[in-house]
Design a protein around this motif. Structure first.
Motif, short mmCIF file in Angstrom:
data_model
loop_
_atom_site.label_atom_id
_atom_site.label_comp_id
_atom_site.label_asym_id
_atom_site.label_seq_id
_atom_site.Cartn_x
_atom_site.Cartn_y
_atom_site.Cartn_z
N UNK A 129 72.69 26.19 67.22
CA UNK A 129 74.34 26.57 67.07
C UNK A 129 75.01 25.27 67.00
N UNK A 130 74.54 24.15 68.05
CA UNK A 130 75.40 22.97 68.28
C UNK A 130 75.29 22.19 66.93
N UNK A 131 74.07 21.94 66.12
CA UNK A 131 73.98 21.35 64.95
C UNK A 131 74.77 21.73 63.95
N UNK A 132 74.74 23.24 63.84
CA UNK A 132 75.51 23.93 62.81
C UNK A 132 76.97 23.77 62.83
N UNK A 133 77.33 23.45 64.14
CA UNK A 133 79.00 23.11 64.33
C UNK A 133 79.40 22.01 64.17
N UNK A 134 78.25 21.01 64.62
CA UNK A 134 78.64 19.35 64.74
C UNK A 134 78.54 18.74 63.33
N UNK A 135 77.49 19.26 62.54
CA UNK A 135 77.16 18.66 61.22
C UNK A 135 76.92 19.81 60.35
N UNK A 136 78.13 20.66 60.05
CA UNK A 136 78.00 21.92 59.05
C UNK A 136 77.46 21.42 57.83
N UNK A 137 77.69 20.27 57.10
CA UNK A 137 77.23 20.17 55.87
C UNK A 137 75.61 20.17 55.60
N UNK A 163 74.55 30.91 46.82
CA UNK A 163 75.40 30.81 45.56
C UNK A 163 76.74 30.06 45.83
N UNK A 164 76.80 29.53 47.19
CA UNK A 164 77.96 28.73 47.54
C UNK A 164 77.57 27.22 47.20
N UNK A 165 78.91 26.40 47.28
CA UNK A 165 78.87 24.93 47.09
C UNK A 165 79.80 24.37 48.30
N UNK A 166 79.12 23.23 48.71
CA UNK A 166 79.95 22.27 49.63
C UNK A 166 81.29 21.97 48.98
N UNK A 167 82.38 21.86 49.60
CA UNK A 167 83.79 21.30 48.94
C UNK A 167 83.35 20.00 48.02
N UNK A 168 82.60 19.06 48.71
CA UNK A 168 82.41 17.83 48.04
C UNK A 168 81.48 18.05 46.86
N UNK A 201 81.88 18.21 40.87
CA UNK A 201 81.86 19.01 39.40
C UNK A 201 83.13 19.02 38.75
N UNK A 202 84.20 19.05 39.70
CA UNK A 202 85.57 19.21 38.85
C UNK A 202 85.84 17.85 38.24
N UNK A 203 85.32 16.79 38.97
CA UNK A 203 85.92 15.51 38.29
C UNK A 203 84.90 15.14 36.81
N UNK A 223 95.57 18.21 41.16
CA UNK A 223 94.66 19.17 41.49
C UNK A 223 93.65 18.96 42.49
N UNK A 224 92.93 17.92 42.16
CA UNK A 224 91.83 17.35 43.14
C UNK A 224 92.41 17.15 44.52
N UNK A 225 93.44 16.57 44.71
CA UNK A 225 94.24 16.54 45.76
C UNK A 225 94.43 17.54 46.65
N UNK A 226 94.96 18.90 45.80
CA UNK A 226 95.07 19.96 46.59
C UNK A 226 93.83 20.70 46.78
N UNK A 227 92.57 20.55 46.19
CA UNK A 227 91.40 21.09 46.52
C UNK A 227 90.75 20.22 47.61
N UNK A 228 90.96 19.06 47.88
CA UNK A 228 90.40 18.30 48.79
C UNK A 228 91.07 18.66 50.22
N UNK A 229 92.63 18.92 50.01
CA UNK A 229 93.29 19.39 51.10
C UNK A 229 93.07 20.83 51.91
N UNK A 230 92.76 21.59 50.63
CA UNK A 230 92.28 23.04 50.97
C UNK A 230 90.95 22.87 51.48
N UNK A 231 90.15 22.29 51.00
CA UNK A 231 88.69 22.39 51.51
C UNK A 231 88.65 21.80 53.08
N UNK A 232 89.49 20.80 53.36
CA UNK A 232 89.62 20.30 54.80
C UNK A 232 90.45 21.17 55.80
N UNK A 233 91.06 22.16 55.10
CA UNK A 233 91.86 23.00 55.93
C UNK A 233 93.53 22.61 56.27
N UNK A 234 93.97 21.51 55.25
CA UNK A 234 95.07 21.25 55.39
C UNK A 234 95.93 22.00 54.45
#
Length: 153
Positions: A84-92, A100-105, A110-112, A137-148
């Motif tokens: 549990x601690x590992x999953x939350x401390x280092x989720x990536x 079928x999911x991808x990490x934000x990075x 892929x978008x670049x 667009x990439x700035x918006x995607x990064x912001x959304x991926x980080x919750x901003x």
């Protein structure tokens, strides 16, 4: 227009109860309820007393530390606590993801790459506009991926 009824009184005892609750690991809302304080009362206390502001930050850190110590102690005999601690401390690295999911990075990479391919079909005199639109667009995607939810800074 003010709310009817008497204004709540902020006492040293109530502030101490609030700090104690935070130090035990309670969330802000629960600590406020337990101490009988409003968010505004705590904000006023923090502004008027730098020592209280420091005490609040310290209590939050102590609460986190206490809870993490409990998880770490449990992980000696219960492997799920460590997982549990590992999953939350280092989720990536450790969080479970849908296959079928991808990490934000990964998605941004892929978008670049896709935008680089598309740029070949944009007339030379339009590259500056195209690059600006892709960067936005990439700035918006990064912001959304980080919750901003906003643009990259």
């Amino acid at each position: 227009m003010s709310k009817p009824g008497p204004k709540p009184t902020t006492t040293p005892e109530a502030l101490a109860a609030y700090l104690s609750a935070l130090g035990a690991g309670l969330a802000e809302a629960e600590a406020l309820t337990l101490a009988g304080l409003s968010r505004g009362a705590v904000q006023r206390a923090r502004r008027s007393d730098p020592e209280f502001d420091h005490s609040k930050k310290r209590a939050v850190a102590e609460g986190k530390h206490a809870l993490l110590q409990r998880i770490q102690a449990a992980s000696a005999t219960v492997w799920q606590a460590a997982a549990w601690l590992l999953e939350r401390k280092w989720p990536q690295e450790f969080a479970r993801r849908h296959p079928d999911s991808y990490a934000a990075e990964q998605f941004v990479s892929f978008a670049v790459a896709l935008s680089d391919i598309a740029r070949r079909f944009v007339p030379d005199d339009q590259h500056a506009h195209y690059n600006a639109a892709v960067e936005a667009l990439l700035g918006q995607m990064e912001g959304q991926a980080r919750g901003r939810g906003g643009r990259r800074r």
